[in-house]
Write an enzyme that holds these catalytic residues in place. Sequence first.
Site, PDB file in Angstrom:
ATOM      1  N   SER A 228       0.848  -1.184   0.000  1.00 25.00           N
ATOM      2  CA  SER A 228       0.000   0.000   0.000  1.00 25.00           C
ATOM      3  C   SER A 228       0.887   1.238   0.000  1.00 25.00           C
ATOM      4  O   SER A 228       1.772   1.375   0.844  1.00 25.00           O
ATOM      5  CB  SER A 228      -0.893  -0.022   1.242  1.00 25.00           C
ATOM      6  OG  SER A 228      -1.812   1.020   1.223  1.00 25.00           O
TER       7      SER A 228
ATOM      8  N   SER B  69       2.768  -1.639   4.255  1.00 23.63           N
ATOM      9  CA  SER B  69       2.923  -0.251   3.815  1.00 23.63           C
ATOM     10  C   SER B  69       4.148  -0.138   2.926  1.00 23.63           C
ATOM     11  O   SER B  69       5.065  -0.959   2.989  1.00 23.63           O
ATOM     12  CB  SER B  69       3.093   0.676   5.024  1.00 23.63           C
ATOM     13  OG  SER B  69       4.406   0.567   5.549  1.00 23.63           O
ATOM     14  N   ASP B  70       4.182   0.895   2.093  1.00 17.65           N
ATOM     15  CA  ASP B  70       5.432   1.246   1.445  1.00 17.65           C
ATOM     16  C   ASP B  70       6.346   1.854   2.511  1.00 17.65           C
ATOM     17  O   ASP B  70       5.932   2.090   3.653  1.00 17.65           O
ATOM     18  CB  ASP B  70       5.165   2.232   0.302  1.00 17.65           C
ATOM     19  CG  ASP B  70       6.248   2.179  -0.782  1.00 17.65           C
ATOM     20  OD1 ASP B  70       7.353   1.682  -0.501  1.00 17.65           O
ATOM     21  OD2 ASP B  70       5.971   2.640  -1.908  1.00 17.65           O
ATOM     22  N   ALA B  71       7.599   2.095   2.171  1.00 19.16           N
ATOM     23  CA  ALA B  71       8.577   2.605   3.137  1.00 19.16           C
ATOM     24  C   ALA B  71       8.048   3.860   3.827  1.00 19.16           C
ATOM     25  O   ALA B  71       7.645   4.817   3.165  1.00 19.16           O
ATOM     26  CB  ALA B  71       9.897   2.896   2.433  1.00 19.16           C
ATOM     27  N   THR B  72       8.051   3.844   5.150  1.00 24.63           N
ATOM     28  CA  THR B  72       7.386   4.901   5.905  1.00 24.63           C
ATOM     29  C   THR B  72       8.261   6.128   6.149  1.00 24.63           C
ATOM     30  O   THR B  72       7.833   7.067   6.806  1.00 24.63           O
ATOM     31  CB  THR B  72       6.889   4.368   7.261  1.00 24.63           C
ATOM     32  OG1 THR B  72       8.016   3.860   7.997  1.00 24.63           O
ATOM     33  CG2 THR B  72       5.858   3.265   7.063  1.00 24.63           C
TER      34      THR B  72
END
Length: 495
Positions: free
Chosen positions: A240, A287-290
């Site tokens: 996401s 998640s994609d990299a936060t």
Amino acid sequence: MMKAEDLKKSPFNLSDDDLKWVVSTWEGLSDEEKAGQMFLPLCPMVTKENMDRVLKYRPGGVHRFASLSAEDLRSSAAYLQENSPVPLLLTGDLEFGTLGTIGVAGTSWQTQLGTAASRHWRRDCERMARIAAREGLATGFNWTFSPVVDINFNFRSHISASRSFGSDPVKVAEMGRLYVKALQEEGMAACAKHWPGDGMDERDQHLVTTHNTLPLDRWMETYGRVYRTMIDQGVMTVMSAHITLAAWDRELNRKATAADIQPATLSANLNVKLLREKLGFNGVIISDATGMAGLTSRGPRENIVPAVINGGCDIFLFSVDDEEDFGHLLRAVKGGVIPAERVREAVYRILALKAALGLHKKEKRVSPQVLGCGEHARWREECLSSSITLVKDTQKLIPVDPGKFRRVLLIESEPVPIFGPPKSLKFREYLEKAGFEVSPMTESTDPSPGAFDLVIYLLNSSKYFGKGTYFADWPSLHRGTMRSMIRTWDRVPTM
């Protein structure tokens, strides 16, 4: 509310024994360990000190760079797994192109777009996935953040570009399906990204929140079709991203304001109502990299960290600061900011992914001899030769013969460092070996027909995050700002 029995369904397809392991493991976890399962930090350097640093969080997984040496990858995988009470998801971006080749020993491969350009794209897509799985498993990976199933509708897009399978939604869906099928048959978990779909916005979510601006009916025909295909094929995970889809938010609430429209990483509307409930996805959402600005710009970290999990992501990927972000996550779990049922649902799915990969059983070992093996090298050469693409030849210059075009002016872009030193294409050497007399463009070169028989522009460029707008850099190519207006094709044959 998710039930444990749901884990027997696709994409996990757990047996009764697998499900018992998931439930019993969950029941033995403390709050700290539950938070840890939802945390997947980056371990860029695999020193013992650095590995011990990430292991103290009891994480659900650890991300390593595929560019490390094969020996470092194998030894670090063994150390990480041996020192984790629950088997780890060991992740990597095994995409090939500028990302994903295993050290120097692994097989290099085309970008996804290069593979899509092959005359035998179905065959080569499957081979690409099998190499990623086999060589990844041989170095301790069990989950790759690929394939990229974005649709490159906007050719200036920084993320889709050559990392995607192109601009045809039907072909993107089919190549994504072939990739997922082959990869997961080999025992590696696949991850379709970047939900809800990149390739519309020319900006980059590493730098800013980006937007998928399609109307909902068109989104359903294109990106929706792609993700339905991935789900039907049994893709185990979806990434996401920091991308909004305003059309869906406004379908749910016609009065939705700009403040209501959140990127997918923070959006239960997108992750739960669209991806899970409407499209039927039952796997893990990560998640994609936060640390990307597309997420960090949305608010203070203590709010963002729990919001990612509450928004439907099961795993929080990377961090800005491991200690601080894990602290925010743990406090949210203990304080009920992340509801207990949401924690259970996320951790159940994470454990189910591990069980589906057989990580709780005897480790599947793949011989390191598979790295760069002869079969994989042959597949690579067949794909490369099959994917060379002539876009147009209006001047009928091809094939280029040194007998006709002996004196060549080569106007070449500077190679760009991407995750390592810049790589020259050595095209001048190639031309000279073929019998051409080659001159480079300089600040004083006059590209006239009296001096040259042929001008060749060689753009050695690739899109990558943080680059900025993609364009031909005329001042750099022509070696001077005032010379940027020079054009050659009305006077000298030009490629």
